[in-house]
Design a protein around this motif. Structure first.
Motif, mmCIF file in Angstrom:
data_model
loop_
_atom_site.group_PDB
_atom_site.id
_atom_site.type_symbol
_atom_site.label_atom_id
_atom_site.label_comp_id
_atom_site.label_asym_id
_atom_site.label_seq_id
_atom_site.Cartn_x
_atom_site.Cartn_y
_atom_site.Cartn_z
ATOM 1 N N ARG A 191 0.822 -1.197 0.000
ATOM 2 C CA ARG A 191 0.000 0.000 0.000
ATOM 3 C C ARG A 191 0.869 1.264 0.000
ATOM 4 N NH1 ARG A 191 -5.216 0.501 1.035
ATOM 5 N NH2 ARG A 191 -5.294 -1.640 1.837
ATOM 6 N N ASP A 192 1.967 1.251 0.788
ATOM 7 C CA ASP A 192 2.868 2.407 0.834
ATOM 8 C C ASP A 192 3.485 2.680 -0.538
ATOM 9 O OD1 ASP A 192 2.326 2.708 3.498
ATOM 10 O OD2 ASP A 192 4.132 1.652 4.188
ATOM 11 N N ILE A 193 3.861 1.607 -1.217
ATOM 12 C CA ILE A 193 4.454 1.757 -2.556
ATOM 13 C C ILE A 193 3.449 2.378 -3.517
ATOM 14 C CG2 ILE A 193 5.348 0.502 -4.552
ATOM 15 C CD1 ILE A 193 6.518 -1.554 -2.576
ATOM 16 N N LEU A 194 2.224 1.866 -3.511
ATOM 17 C CA LEU A 194 1.193 2.363 -4.419
ATOM 18 C C LEU A 194 0.801 3.810 -4.108
ATOM 19 C CD1 LEU A 194 -1.012 -0.854 -4.636
ATOM 20 C CD2 LEU A 194 0.275 0.188 -6.515
ATOM 21 N N VAL A 195 0.759 4.163 -2.830
ATOM 22 C CA VAL A 195 0.442 5.539 -2.436
ATOM 23 C C VAL A 195 1.506 6.491 -2.976
ATOM 24 C CG1 VAL A 195 0.337 7.117 -0.466
ATOM 25 C CG2 VAL A 195 -0.977 4.986 -0.427
ATOM 26 N N GLU A 196 2.770 6.091 -2.859
ATOM 27 C CA GLU A 196 3.875 6.928 -3.352
ATOM 28 C C GLU A 196 3.799 7.080 -4.868
ATOM 29 O OE1 GLU A 196 6.735 9.524 -2.873
ATOM 30 O OE2 GLU A 196 5.962 8.389 -1.158
ATOM 31 N N ILE A 197 3.488 5.998 -5.572
ATOM 32 C CA ILE A 197 3.360 6.053 -7.035
ATOM 33 C C ILE A 197 2.172 6.940 -7.423
ATOM 34 C CG2 ILE A 197 2.843 4.687 -9.096
ATOM 35 C CD1 ILE A 197 4.409 2.386 -7.783
ATOM 36 N N GLY A 198 1.066 6.806 -6.679
ATOM 37 C CA GLY A 198 -0.122 7.614 -6.962
ATOM 38 C C GLY A 198 0.149 9.100 -6.882
ATOM 39 N N ARG A 199 0.983 9.521 -5.931
ATOM 40 C CA ARG A 199 1.335 10.937 -5.813
ATOM 41 C C ARG A 199 2.091 11.431 -7.043
ATOM 42 N NH1 ARG A 199 3.659 10.466 0.358
ATOM 43 N NH2 ARG A 199 1.624 10.314 1.436
ATOM 44 N N ALA A 200 2.962 10.567 -7.569
ATOM 45 C CA ALA A 200 3.796 10.978 -8.704
ATOM 46 C C ALA A 200 3.028 10.997 -10.020
ATOM 47 C CB ALA A 200 5.003 10.045 -8.827
ATOM 48 N N LEU A 201 2.008 10.161 -10.149
ATOM 49 C CA LEU A 201 1.315 10.040 -11.432
ATOM 50 C C LEU A 201 0.529 11.292 -11.808
ATOM 51 C CD1 LEU A 201 0.000 6.358 -11.442
ATOM 52 C CD2 LEU A 201 2.052 7.300 -12.490
ATOM 53 N N SER A 237 -5.477 -2.296 -6.165
ATOM 54 C CA SER A 237 -4.338 -1.411 -6.451
ATOM 55 C C SER A 237 -4.828 -0.051 -6.938
ATOM 56 C CB SER A 237 -3.433 -2.042 -7.508
ATOM 57 O OG SER A 237 -2.942 -3.291 -7.067
ATOM 58 N N ARG A 238 -5.885 -0.051 -7.737
ATOM 59 C CA ARG A 238 -6.459 1.216 -8.207
ATOM 60 C C ARG A 238 -6.894 2.086 -7.033
ATOM 61 N NH1 ARG A 238 -11.456 3.261 -8.682
ATOM 62 N NH2 ARG A 238 -12.315 1.346 -7.798
ATOM 63 N N ARG A 239 -7.554 1.452 -6.041
ATOM 64 C CA ARG A 239 -8.027 2.212 -4.885
ATOM 65 C C ARG A 239 -6.859 2.782 -4.079
ATOM 66 N NH1 ARG A 239 -11.895 -2.095 -4.813
ATOM 67 N NH2 ARG A 239 -10.632 -3.251 -3.278
ATOM 68 N N GLU A 255 -13.854 -2.363 -14.531
ATOM 69 C CA GLU A 255 -13.580 -2.300 -13.101
ATOM 70 C C GLU A 255 -14.458 -3.302 -12.358
ATOM 71 O OE1 GLU A 255 -12.629 2.488 -12.974
ATOM 72 O OE2 GLU A 255 -14.066 1.604 -11.601
ATOM 73 N N VAL A 256 -13.876 -4.034 -11.413
ATOM 74 C CA VAL A 256 -14.635 -4.956 -10.566
ATOM 75 C C VAL A 256 -14.259 -4.665 -9.125
ATOM 76 C CG1 VAL A 256 -15.013 -6.801 -12.223
ATOM 77 C CG2 VAL A 256 -12.855 -6.708 -11.044
ATOM 78 N N SER A 257 -15.237 -4.439 -8.273
ATOM 79 C CA SER A 257 -14.958 -4.049 -6.899
ATOM 80 C C SER A 257 -15.240 -5.153 -5.892
ATOM 81 C CB SER A 257 -15.793 -2.814 -6.540
ATOM 82 O OG SER A 257 -17.173 -3.090 -6.731
#
Length: 314
Positions: free
Chosen positions: A189-199, A237-239, A297-299
């Motif tokens: 989750r930490d990795i994805l949050v960091e990537i989300g900020r950069a995108l 991962s999207r969330r 998308e599937v939730s």
């Protein structure tokens, strides 16, 4: 003595005849006359048989011979040929007619299309530079944060024909998700949050895909399988990316691919095959993805089954 004074004086006159030799001067004069007449009649014939355009060209040549010789024009002949002008058609009013049966090849240039192509190339270069900058920024963020640096080996970042690809892969003792579930591990989750900020630094749209290895799911293909699991993991991962600050509208496609696209084709059961792939798409890939059907998308597990059932019915 007196007789001597009366002696008559006799004067003898010699009269020359008119039939003597007069020389050849008249022949030279006659030859000059005949030559002048021939030149005159030849000039008259040429003037009668030459087209009006050629006459204008000849007149122009004698007015400004250097200008006509350098630039060509009516009556100047083909400036690219050593043998000037000519042609079969003497009735033409302007210019010369090319001798020969070869069709004339005309080249046309579409300046608008050329400008568009140049503009597209410039945009592609700018986009490629932007994606390289994003790649450097994410790598720098990973290096600067000790909590993320320890997972550096599980982050594979490269530039492909589709755009910037970021892959988060499993290791044997460090999976991204809980076993057989779509629950993110805290470090994932930490990795994805960091990537989300950069995108958000780039305007490009994003595609997410989930992958599993070839190990079959416990309930088998009849129930919840690797297809549903990979789709749920991609959506989880999207969330996480959105939680990191990425704009939700940037997501164009979310798909689960099960083990259909293996990372290690030699070993389908290698943990590295379990991964999340994030593609920051270039313009060409984005247009292709938009035409192919947009976002999937599937939730939840229930929705996953419904999506698959609907696809089978279609």
């Amino acid at each position: 003595m007196a007789d001597e004074g009366l002696r008559p004086i006799i004067v003898k006159r010699v009269n020359k005849g008119g039939g003597g030799h007069h020389g050849g001067a008249w022949k030279i004069a006659y030859a000059d006359f005949v030559t002048a007449m021939m030149a005159f009649f030849l000039l008259m014939w040429l003037m009668g048989s030459t087209a009006k355009g050629d006459l204008q060209g000849i007149a122009e040549y004698f007015k400004t011979p250097l200008k006509v010789a350098m630039s060509g024009g009516s009556g100047a002949g083909d400036s690219s040929s050593v043998v000037q002008g000519g042609g079969k058609d003497l009735t033409r009013k302007d210019g010369q007619v090319k001798k020969g049966d070869d069709p004339e090849i005309k080249k046309t240039y579409n300046l608008q299309a050329a400008h568009l192509q140049q503009a597209e190339k410039e945009l592609e270069k700018a986009e490629a530079a932007r994606l390289r900058g994003l790649k450097a920024k994410i790598e720098e963020a990973i290096e600067s944060r000790p909590a993320l640096k320890q997972f550096k080996k599980q982050l594979l970042i490269d530039i492909t024909t589709e755009g910037l690809r970021i892959q988060i892969v499993d290791e044997q003792n460090r999976p991204m998700f809980a076993l057989a579930k779509a629950e993110l591990q805290p470090y994932t989750r930490d990795i994805l949050v960091e990537i989300g900020r950069a995108l958000n630094d780039v305007p490009n749209r994003v595609s997410l895909s989930g992958h599993t290895d070839a190990t079959p799911y416990a309930s088998g293909e009849k129930g919840y399988s690797n297809w549903e699991l990979s789709a749920d993991r991609a959506n989880a991962s999207r969330r996480a990316l959105i939680a990191g600050g990425m704009d939700e509208a940037k997501v164009l496609r979310v798909v689960g691919l099960s083990s259909a696209v293996l990372f290690d084709k030699q070993d389908p059961f290698n943990p590295i095959n379990r991964r999340i792939s994030i593609i920051v798409m270039n313009k060409k890939t984005e247009e292709s993805a938009s035409k192919d059907g947009g976002t999937v998308e599937v939730s939840s597990e229930t929705q996953a089954r419904q999506e698959l059932a609907g696809a089978a019915a279609r």
